[in-house]
Design a protein around this motif. Structure first.
Motif, PDB file in Angstrom:
ATOM      1  N   VAL A  35      19.202 -43.690 116.930  1.00  0.00           N
ATOM      2  CA  VAL A  35      17.955 -42.932 117.015  1.00  0.00           C
ATOM      3  C   VAL A  35      17.964 -41.902 115.890  1.00  0.00           C
ATOM      4  CG1 VAL A  35      16.583 -41.327 118.411  1.00  0.00           C
ATOM      5  CG2 VAL A  35      17.754 -43.239 119.513  1.00  0.00           C
ATOM      6  N   ALA A  36      16.916 -41.909 115.094  1.00  0.00           N
ATOM      7  CA  ALA A  36      16.771 -40.939 114.011  1.00  0.00           C
ATOM      8  C   ALA A  36      15.951 -39.747 114.492  1.00  0.00           C
ATOM      9  CB  ALA A  36      16.094 -41.585 112.807  1.00  0.00           C
ATOM     10  N   VAL A  37      16.293 -38.586 113.970  1.00  0.00           N
ATOM     11  CA  VAL A  37      15.530 -37.374 114.247  1.00  0.00           C
ATOM     12  C   VAL A  37      14.663 -37.090 113.024  1.00  0.00           C
ATOM     13  CG1 VAL A  37      15.627 -34.937 114.847  1.00  0.00           C
ATOM     14  CG2 VAL A  37      17.444 -36.476 115.618  1.00  0.00           C
ATOM     15  N   GLN A  38      13.348 -37.021 113.241  1.00  0.00           N
ATOM     16  CA  GLN A  38      12.401 -36.681 112.176  1.00  0.00           C
ATOM     17  C   GLN A  38      11.820 -35.325 112.533  1.00  0.00           C
ATOM     18  OE1 GLN A  38       9.385 -39.627 111.263  1.00  0.00           O
ATOM     19  NE2 GLN A  38       8.030 -38.054 110.472  1.00  0.00           N
ATOM     20  N   PRO A  53      16.511 -47.343 112.120  1.00  0.00           N
ATOM     21  CA  PRO A  53      17.024 -47.036 113.456  1.00  0.00           C
ATOM     22  C   PRO A  53      16.258 -47.834 114.517  1.00  0.00           C
ATOM     23  CG  PRO A  53      15.515 -45.328 112.769  1.00  0.00           C
ATOM     24  CD  PRO A  53      15.629 -46.288 111.615  1.00  0.00           C
ATOM     25  N   ASP A  54      16.761 -47.821 115.727  1.00  0.00           N
ATOM     26  CA  ASP A  54      16.058 -48.487 116.825  1.00  0.00           C
ATOM     27  C   ASP A  54      14.816 -47.714 117.230  1.00  0.00           C
ATOM     28  OD1 ASP A  54      17.870 -50.751 117.382  1.00  0.00           O
ATOM     29  OD2 ASP A  54      19.295 -49.136 117.755  1.00  0.00           O
ATOM     30  N   GLY A  55      14.829 -46.424 116.993  1.00  0.00           N
ATOM     31  CA  GLY A  55      13.697 -45.574 117.323  1.00  0.00           C
ATOM     32  C   GLY A  55      13.916 -44.207 116.722  1.00  0.00           C
ATOM     33  N   LEU A  64      15.895 -36.773 126.641  1.00  0.00           N
ATOM     34  CA  LEU A  64      15.882 -36.815 128.111  1.00  0.00           C
ATOM     35  C   LEU A  64      14.900 -37.858 128.619  1.00  0.00           C
ATOM     36  CD1 LEU A  64      16.045 -32.984 128.836  1.00  0.00           C
ATOM     37  CD2 LEU A  64      17.915 -34.653 128.936  1.00  0.00           C
ATOM     38  N   ASP A  65      13.849 -38.142 127.849  1.00  0.00           N
ATOM     39  CA  ASP A  65      12.907 -39.202 128.221  1.00  0.00           C
ATOM     40  C   ASP A  65      13.531 -40.575 127.990  1.00  0.00           C
ATOM     41  OD1 ASP A  65      10.932 -37.321 128.820  1.00  0.00           O
ATOM     42  OD2 ASP A  65      10.121 -37.374 126.779  1.00  0.00           O
ATOM     43  N   ILE A  66      14.275 -40.706 126.895  1.00  0.00           N
ATOM     44  CA  ILE A  66      14.894 -41.989 126.550  1.00  0.00           C
ATOM     45  C   ILE A  66      16.041 -42.318 127.495  1.00  0.00           C
ATOM     46  CG2 ILE A  66      16.145 -43.246 124.744  1.00  0.00           C
ATOM     47  CD1 ILE A  66      14.611 -41.449 122.712  1.00  0.00           C
ATOM     48  N   PHE A  67      16.798 -41.301 127.886  1.00  0.00           N
ATOM     49  CA  PHE A  67      17.946 -41.493 128.770  1.00  0.00           C
ATOM     50  C   PHE A  67      17.732 -40.701 130.065  1.00  0.00           C
ATOM     51  CE2 PHE A  67      19.457 -41.751 124.369  1.00  0.00           C
ATOM     52  CZ  PHE A  67      19.876 -43.065 124.368  1.00  0.00           C
ATOM     53  N   PRO A  68      16.870 -41.220 130.959  1.00  0.00           N
ATOM     54  CA  PRO A  68      16.509 -40.467 132.168  1.00  0.00           C
ATOM     55  C   PRO A  68      17.652 -40.295 133.164  1.00  0.00           C
ATOM     56  CG  PRO A  68      15.570 -42.671 132.253  1.00  0.00           C
ATOM     57  CD  PRO A  68      16.191 -42.513 130.895  1.00  0.00           C
ATOM     58  N   GLU A  69      18.624 -41.217 133.158  1.00  0.00           N
ATOM     59  CA  GLU A  69      19.772 -41.076 134.050  1.00  0.00           C
ATOM     60  C   GLU A  69      20.913 -41.919 133.503  1.00  0.00           C
ATOM     61  OE1 GLU A  69      19.358 -43.639 137.821  1.00  0.00           O
ATOM     62  OE2 GLU A  69      17.317 -42.998 137.354  1.00  0.00           O
ATOM     63  N   GLY A  70      22.116 -41.622 133.957  1.00  0.00           N
ATOM     64  CA  GLY A  70      23.302 -42.303 133.464  1.00  0.00           C
ATOM     65  C   GLY A  70      23.190 -43.813 133.486  1.00  0.00           C
ATOM     66  N   GLY A  71      23.498 -44.420 132.336  1.00  0.00           N
ATOM     67  CA  GLY A  71      23.518 -45.866 132.265  1.00  0.00           C
ATOM     68  C   GLY A  71      22.175 -46.540 132.085  1.00  0.00           C
ATOM     69  N   LYS A  72      21.106 -45.764 132.018  1.00  0.00           N
ATOM     70  CA  LYS A  72      19.766 -46.356 131.869  1.00  0.00           C
ATOM     71  C   LYS A  72      19.135 -45.875 130.568  1.00  0.00           C
ATOM     72  CE  LYS A  72      19.239 -47.246 136.535  1.00  0.00           C
ATOM     73  NZ  LYS A  72      18.624 -47.786 137.560  1.00  0.00           N
ATOM     74  N   VAL A  73      18.368 -46.771 129.950  1.00  0.00           N
ATOM     75  CA  VAL A  73      17.647 -46.436 128.726  1.00  0.00           C
ATOM     76  C   VAL A  73      16.186 -46.826 128.917  1.00  0.00           C
ATOM     77  CG1 VAL A  73      17.448 -46.851 126.253  1.00  0.00           C
ATOM     78  CG2 VAL A  73      19.700 -46.919 127.332  1.00  0.00           C
ATOM     79  N   ALA A  74      15.301 -45.873 128.690  1.00  0.00           N
ATOM     80  CA  ALA A  74      13.857 -46.129 128.779  1.00  0.00           C
ATOM     81  C   ALA A  74      13.359 -46.469 127.378  1.00  0.00           C
ATOM     82  CB  ALA A  74      13.133 -44.915 129.351  1.00  0.00           C
ATOM     83  N   VAL A  75      13.553 -47.718 126.970  1.00  0.00           N
ATOM     84  CA  VAL A  75      13.192 -48.117 125.609  1.00  0.00           C
ATOM     85  C   VAL A  75      11.710 -47.938 125.321  1.00  0.00           C
ATOM     86  CG1 VAL A  75      15.136 -49.673 125.240  1.00  0.00           C
ATOM     87  CG2 VAL A  75      13.054 -50.544 126.276  1.00  0.00           C
ATOM     88  N   ASP A  76      10.880 -47.934 126.348  1.00  0.00           N
ATOM     89  CA  ASP A  76       9.449 -47.724 126.132  1.00  0.00           C
ATOM     90  C   ASP A  76       9.144 -46.296 125.684  1.00  0.00           C
ATOM     91  OD1 ASP A  76      10.262 -47.029 128.826  1.00  0.00           O
ATOM     92  OD2 ASP A  76       8.146 -46.736 129.291  1.00  0.00           O
ATOM     93  N   LYS A  77      10.105 -45.395 125.816  1.00  0.00           N
ATOM     94  CA  LYS A  77       9.914 -44.005 125.385  1.00  0.00           C
ATOM     95  C   LYS A  77      10.325 -43.797 123.934  1.00  0.00           C
ATOM     96  CE  LYS A  77       8.614 -42.509 129.419  1.00  0.00           C
ATOM     97  NZ  LYS A  77       7.304 -41.987 129.681  1.00  0.00           N
TER      98      LYS A  77
END
Length: 85
Positions: A35-38, A53-55, A64-77
């Motif tokens: 993930v890149a920071v712009q 980058p992937d996003g 925090l939106d991308i990784f809402p909880e341990g082990g999960k990735v919200a790729v739509d974010k």
């Protein structure tokens, strides 16, 4: 730090603000996601096939939106790296 945590690169996400150093380097060691920071929306990232980058994010709280909880990735974010901003 990954070794201390017992993590494997393919299960990790690298977040960086330098495409050619951070993103290319993370891809070279097979990080599972990059993930890149712009910081400035008016200055689009200078993307290439190698440094893509992937996003991206604009602010760190967006992680925090991308990784809402341990082990999960919200790729739509994830924001597309080449969204024109």
């Amino acid at each position: 730090a990954m070794e201390e945590a017992g993590a494997q690169p393919e299960n990790c996400c690298y977040v960086g603000d330098n495409l050619n150093r951070d993103i290319v380097g993370a891809k070279a060691v097979d990080f599972g996601m990059t993930v890149a920071v712009q910081y400035d929306r008016s200055k689009p990232l200078k993307l290439t096939e190698e440094n893509m980058p992937d996003g991206k994010i604009y602010t760190f709280p967006q992680l925090l939106d991308i990784f809402p909880e341990g082990g999960k990735v919200a790729v739509d974010k994830l924001i597309a790296p080449n969204d024109g901003q």
